[in-house]
Design an enzyme around this catalytic site. Structure first.
Site, PDB file in Angstrom:
ATOM      1  N   HIS A 156       0.840  -1.203   0.000  1.00 17.50           N
ATOM      2  CA  HIS A 156       0.000   0.000   0.000  1.00 17.50           C
ATOM      3  C   HIS A 156       0.875   1.253   0.000  1.00 17.50           C
ATOM      4  O   HIS A 156       1.204   1.805   1.049  1.00 17.50           O
ATOM      5  CB  HIS A 156      -0.899   0.000   1.233  1.00 17.50           C
ATOM      6  CG  HIS A 156      -1.992   1.015   1.175  1.00 17.50           C
ATOM      7  ND1 HIS A 156      -3.219   0.816   1.771  1.00 17.50           N
ATOM      8  CD2 HIS A 156      -2.068   2.253   0.616  1.00 17.50           C
ATOM      9  CE1 HIS A 156      -3.986   1.876   1.569  1.00 17.50           C
ATOM     10  NE2 HIS A 156      -3.294   2.760   0.861  1.00 17.50           N
ATOM     11  N   HIS A 169       1.634   5.109  -2.258  1.00 13.59           N
ATOM     12  CA  HIS A 169       1.201   6.092  -3.262  1.00 13.59           C
ATOM     13  C   HIS A 169       2.468   6.722  -3.841  1.00 13.59           C
ATOM     14  O   HIS A 169       3.057   7.622  -3.244  1.00 13.59           O
ATOM     15  CB  HIS A 169       0.306   7.154  -2.616  1.00 13.59           C
ATOM     16  CG  HIS A 169      -0.950   6.600  -2.021  1.00 13.59           C
ATOM     17  ND1 HIS A 169      -2.130   6.488  -2.725  1.00 13.59           N
ATOM     18  CD2 HIS A 169      -1.203   6.090  -0.783  1.00 13.59           C
ATOM     19  CE1 HIS A 169      -3.062   5.958  -1.940  1.00 13.59           C
ATOM     20  NE2 HIS A 169      -2.522   5.712  -0.757  1.00 13.59           N
ATOM     21  N   ARG A 178       2.607   8.454  -6.519  1.00 11.67           N
ATOM     22  CA  ARG A 178       2.257   9.717  -7.169  1.00 11.67           C
ATOM     23  C   ARG A 178       2.734   9.771  -8.616  1.00 11.67           C
ATOM     24  O   ARG A 178       2.167   9.154  -9.469  1.00 11.67           O
ATOM     25  CB  ARG A 178       2.800  10.908  -6.360  1.00 11.67           C
ATOM     26  CG  ARG A 178       2.440  10.915  -4.876  1.00 11.67           C
ATOM     27  CD  ARG A 178       0.966  10.917  -4.615  1.00 11.67           C
ATOM     28  NE  ARG A 178       0.688  11.123  -3.186  1.00 11.67           N
ATOM     29  CZ  ARG A 178      -0.459  10.828  -2.618  1.00 11.67           C
ATOM     30  NH1 ARG A 178      -1.445  10.337  -3.328  1.00 11.67           N
ATOM     31  NH2 ARG A 178      -0.642  11.043  -1.335  1.00 11.67           N
ATOM     32  N   ASN A 236      -4.799   6.333  -7.297  1.00  5.44           N
ATOM     33  CA  ASN A 236      -5.423   7.666  -7.209  1.00  5.44           C
ATOM     34  C   ASN A 236      -4.402   8.764  -7.522  1.00  5.44           C
ATOM     35  O   ASN A 236      -4.124   9.656  -6.726  1.00  5.44           O
ATOM     36  CB  ASN A 236      -6.059   7.884  -5.838  1.00  5.44           C
ATOM     37  CG  ASN A 236      -5.069   7.731  -4.692  1.00  5.44           C
ATOM     38  OD1 ASN A 236      -4.078   7.020  -4.804  1.00  5.44           O
ATOM     39  ND2 ASN A 236      -5.352   8.396  -3.581  1.00  5.44           N
ATOM     40  N   HIS A 251     -10.788   0.980   0.651  1.00  4.19           N
ATOM     41  CA  HIS A 251     -10.641   2.006   1.682  1.00  4.19           C
ATOM     42  C   HIS A 251     -12.001   2.123   2.341  1.00  4.19           C
ATOM     43  O   HIS A 251     -12.956   2.626   1.740  1.00  4.19           O
ATOM     44  CB  HIS A 251     -10.220   3.340   1.059  1.00  4.19           C
ATOM     45  CG  HIS A 251     -10.127   4.472   2.048  1.00  4.19           C
ATOM     46  ND1 HIS A 251      -9.054   5.324   2.088  1.00  4.19           N
ATOM     47  CD2 HIS A 251     -10.970   4.902   3.034  1.00  4.19           C
ATOM     48  CE1 HIS A 251      -9.236   6.221   3.049  1.00  4.19           C
ATOM     49  NE2 HIS A 251     -10.408   5.976   3.636  1.00  4.19           N
ATOM     50  N   HIS A 256      -5.698  -0.486   5.479  1.00  7.90           N
ATOM     51  CA  HIS A 256      -5.498   0.362   6.668  1.00  7.90           C
ATOM     52  C   HIS A 256      -6.684   0.346   7.651  1.00  7.90           C
ATOM     53  O   HIS A 256      -7.241   1.401   7.999  1.00  7.90           O
ATOM     54  CB  HIS A 256      -5.135   1.795   6.276  1.00  7.90           C
ATOM     55  CG  HIS A 256      -5.993   2.427   5.215  1.00  7.90           C
ATOM     56  ND1 HIS A 256      -7.365   2.398   5.220  1.00  7.90           N
ATOM     57  CD2 HIS A 256      -5.648   3.128   4.105  1.00  7.90           C
ATOM     58  CE1 HIS A 256      -7.827   3.053   4.177  1.00  7.90           C
ATOM     59  NE2 HIS A 256      -6.794   3.502   3.479  1.00  7.90           N
ATOM     60  N   ASP A 269       0.893   2.633   3.920  1.00  8.72           N
ATOM     61  CA  ASP A 269       0.037   3.695   3.377  1.00  8.72           C
ATOM     62  C   ASP A 269       0.861   4.963   3.168  1.00  8.72           C
ATOM     63  O   ASP A 269       0.448   6.067   3.534  1.00  8.72           O
ATOM     64  CB  ASP A 269      -1.171   3.965   4.275  1.00  8.72           C
ATOM     65  CG  ASP A 269      -2.202   4.872   3.603  1.00  8.72           C
ATOM     66  OD1 ASP A 269      -2.096   5.091   2.376  1.00  8.72           O
ATOM     67  OD2 ASP A 269      -3.106   5.375   4.312  1.00  8.72           O
ATOM     68  N   HIS A 296       2.672  14.261   0.500  1.00 10.55           N
ATOM     69  CA  HIS A 296       2.120  15.527   0.007  1.00 10.55           C
ATOM     70  C   HIS A 296       3.171  16.606   0.230  1.00 10.55           C
ATOM     71  O   HIS A 296       4.098  16.442   1.038  1.00 10.55           O
ATOM     72  CB  HIS A 296       0.832  15.896   0.741  1.00 10.55           C
ATOM     73  CG  HIS A 296      -0.260  14.885   0.616  1.00 10.55           C
ATOM     74  ND1 HIS A 296      -0.980  14.711  -0.547  1.00 10.55           N
ATOM     75  CD2 HIS A 296      -0.743  13.974   1.496  1.00 10.55           C
ATOM     76  CE1 HIS A 296      -1.868  13.738  -0.366  1.00 10.55           C
ATOM     77  NE2 HIS A 296      -1.736  13.278   0.854  1.00 10.55           N
ATOM     78  N   GLY A 347      -2.749  12.157   4.857  1.00 10.79           N
ATOM     79  CA  GLY A 347      -1.658  11.233   4.601  1.00 10.79           C
ATOM     80  C   GLY A 347      -0.299  11.819   4.907  1.00 10.79           C
ATOM     81  O   GLY A 347      -0.122  13.043   4.948  1.00 10.79           O
TER      82      GLY A 347
END
Length: 458
Positions: A72, A74, A76, A106, A192, A248, A321, A325, A341
């Site tokens: 899991h 991200h 980006r 996502n 989720h 999560h 997770d 950002h 996050g």
């Protein structure tokens, strides 16, 4: 899994061997090392029984673990590369002991069609220093489900509060159709679990009343939203031969609900994060919006109960997770504009190793939840364990050395952490991907493109 020993008479010079270590096998610890050739483990044995090698690494008594798998993350990239890209993200993974990561869809644009997936794959191949697998969002047509399966996705993701699928996932009938299409192709569905209508209504009410503190984010994501969403998913999936993966999970009662569904014959895997296992909502008072995550941090009592479920084996997998950002985004004045996050790849295993050092967790539980079970759940063959014929994805760990969480040294672009300043026992020394040393004492040693794209065997 049985570890096969090298057959006598077949010893030869190998590319690399790691000696003088404690090799962590599923049946226990072997004092010795491993030999690697052409990216594969060719021998697991006492040092004297290992073949000669072109290069030797002395582990100096450290643990030799199978490469960790994070299901899991991200990564980006694309239009969100200012937050993270496949190079910075996989460097972060390598520094944290992860040799394989599974990337969530996502992104911007979202990965909700074969075309969008094909935009990401070459970028990961060119930039990655560890292995990368891909999720996708639900597409629109049966043919696109088939094409995504053919392209080797590890599963489909349903983000219930911020959906980026091409279909209306709030419509029960449409979502059931998507579940059926997924099951037909043996595609796992990752969830989720927060009920969108509950969260949206609470955010609207809080915003209208002028409530805009970091703590208000917690009130907008109550425990009931998680439990209600799980019940909705289980109801819609009733009678569908589907593999469900709940991401999560933040509440002990959610684990209990899903365990009951497992006992009733449903194929379910449960993921938890290190922050939900070990941290409480008081971190929001200390770090403000930098500690906001969805689902949010819960009470200390809830975290303690969730930890007990993990230790007892009622949870399958630990995932970071990892959700980077920019600092500017996390510092926005309106809490409802702050993305949820924070980064986790470089802290996850260190948090678990610290609990190991305290006697609160077994090494076997770490290996199971961070290596062998993720490999089995997602069909990643020849990964997740140490043995002859397995991919030479290996992590060398000094369980006695301190690791201080200092986000200024992170490899991720998101250089902040709600664990900032913690001194944890246990430190990653080396991360090796298919025989290539990609990270050594926190320094990235590998070139871009060292990792590869991985696909499941279904």
């Amino acid at each position: 899994m049985t570890i096969r020993r090298p057959r006598k008479g077949l010893m030869h010079t190998c590319d690399l061997k790691i000696v003088n270590g404690k090799v962590c096998l599923e049946g226990g610890i072997l004092e010795g090392g491993i030999a690697i050739s052409s990216g594969k483990i060719v021998s697991v044995a006492k040092d004297v029984s290992l073949p000669s090698s072109a290069k030797t690494i002395d582990a100096h008594g450290s643990l030799i673990l199978p490469g960790l798998i994070d299901p899991h993350v991200h990564m980006r990239d694309l239009e969100l590369s200012y937050k993270e890209d496949y190079y910075s993200g996989t460097c972060s993974a390598a520094a944290g002991g992860f040799t394989t990561v599974l990337d969530m869809p996502n992104t911007r644009p979202p990965t909700n069609s074969p075309k969008r997936l094909l935009e990401k794959i070459p970028r990961a191949k060119e930039q990655g220093v560890v292995n990368v697998g891909f999720y996708a969002d639900f597409p629109e047509t049966s043919q696109e489900f088939e094409s995504l399966s053919d392209l080797g996705i590890v599963g489909l993701k349903l983000n219930s509060i911020r959906p980026t699928s091409k279909i209306d996932v709030e419509n029960d009938e449409i979502l059931r159709w998507a579940f059926q299409e997924s099951a037909r192709r043996r595609l796992k569905v990752a969830i989720h679990a927060e009920l969108k209508k509950t969260v949206d209504a609470l955010i609207s009410d809080l915003a209208k009343s002028g409530r805009n503190a970091a703590r208000d984010f917690l009130y907008a994501h109550p425990p009931a939203a998680e439990v209600s969403c799980i019940n909705r998913i289980l109801r819609i999936a009733q009678g569908v031969d589907l593999d469900l993966y709940f991401c999560h999970i933040s509440l002990p009662e959610s684990v209990e609900l899903l365990q009951q569904s497992k006992r009733n014959g449903k194929r379910i895997a449960i993921e938890v994060t290190p922050h939900h296992l070990t941290a409480g909502e008081e971190l929001v008072d200390r770090f403000g919006t930098f500690a906001l995550v969805a689902p949010p941090l819960r009470s200390r009592e809830s975290a303690a109960a969730l930890w007990r479920h993990y230790v007892d084996g009622k949870v399958d997998v630990v995932g970071s997770d990892h959700a980077p950002h920019s600092v500017a985004e996390k510092e926005r004045s309106n809490v409802w504009d702050v993305p949820a996050g924070f980064p986790g790849l470089e802290t996850t295993i260190h948090i678990l190793l610290d609990r190991l050092a305290r006697g609160q967790l077994t090494l076997n539980r770490i290996l199971e939840s961070c290596a062998s079970k993720p490999a089995a759940i997602f069909g990643l063959t020849n990964k997740g364990s140490i043995g002859e014929g397995f991919d030479a994805d290996v992590v060398v760990v000094d369980p006695k050395e301190d690791f201080r969480v200092d986000s200024s040294t992170f490899h991720t672009k998101a250089r902040y952490s709600p664990f900032e300043g913690l001194v944890l026992k246990g430190k990653i020394e080396r991360t090796i991907v298919e025989g290539n040393v990609v990270s050594e004492n926190g320094e990235i040693m590998a070139k871009r493109g060292t990792g590869r794209v991985v696909c499941p065997v279904r």
